[in-house]
Write an enzyme that holds these catalytic residues in place. Structure first.
Site, PDB file in Angstrom:
ATOM      1  CG  ASP A   7      -2.075   1.097   1.284  1.00  6.10           C
ATOM      2  OD1 ASP A   7      -2.105   1.636   0.146  1.00  6.10           O
ATOM      3  OD2 ASP A   7      -2.487   1.683   2.242  1.00  6.10           O
ATOM      4  CD  GLU A  67      -6.487   0.473  -3.644  1.00  4.99           C
ATOM      5  OE1 GLU A  67      -7.039  -0.492  -2.606  1.00  4.99           O
ATOM      6  OE2 GLU A  67      -6.261   1.528  -3.364  1.00  4.99           O
ATOM      7  CG  ASP A 139      -0.879   3.220   5.935  1.00  4.27           C
ATOM      8  OD1 ASP A 139      -1.617   3.722   4.900  1.00  4.27           O
ATOM      9  OD2 ASP A 139      -0.382   4.147   6.759  1.00  4.27           O
TER      10      ASP A 139
END
Length: 160
Positions: A7, A67, A139
């Site tokens: 992330d 992502e 996170d």
């Protein structure tokens, strides 16, 4: 097989490692890489790269998941995210880890069952799917969610 979930963020890059055996998921480790906004950007990026390198060398994942990005309404924020994302992608490439990319809605659907779940629902499912896991922060929880998503969508194409 071990999967590294990522992330990226310039202020706090999250990472999480899971072990996948058939359909069983096991928590291995998680953490986050904080950097100070008072530091020069090149030093912040160096910290992210070096810390991720240590994580990869310590836990030996065989692939990674990240992502897909979306454009933020603030160009400066988008640029900072892009820099951190580039360093995270570089770290995966440096260690020859195939990198898989997922839409945020696909991550939420993989964990919660619906594509518009909130962060709290995702974190709750991370804890349920990885018994004994207590993510260090949001996170690292998001990074673990990325790794879980990769385990669910093993037929996805790597980042190009």
């Amino acid at each position: 097989m071990r999967i590294l979930g990522l992330d990226p963020s310039l202020s706090s890059t999250g990472w999480g490692i899971i072990e996948v055996n058939a359909n069983r998921l096991q928590y291995v480790a998680d953490g986050f890489i904080p950097t100070s906004p008072k530091m020069p950007v090149e030093e912040r990026l160096d910290i992210i790269f070096n810390t991720l390198s240590e994580v990869i060398e310590t836990y030996h994942p065989v692939e990674a998941a990240i992502e897909k990005t979306f454009l933020n309404s603030n160009p400066e924020t988008s640029l900072k995210l892009s820099m951190a994302r580039g360093v995270v992608i570089l770290a995966a490439g440096h260690y020859h880890l195939p990198l898989y990319e997922f839409d945020p809605t696909k991550v939420k659907k993989a964990l919660v069952g619906v594509g518009h779940a909130d962060k709290k629902q995702v974190e709750t499912m991370v804890r349920i799917l990885l018994p004994g896991c207590k993510p260090k922060n949001n996170d690292s929880s998001d990074a673990l969610a990325m790794a879980i998503t990769r385990s669910h969508y093993r037929t996805s194409v790597s980042y190009k």
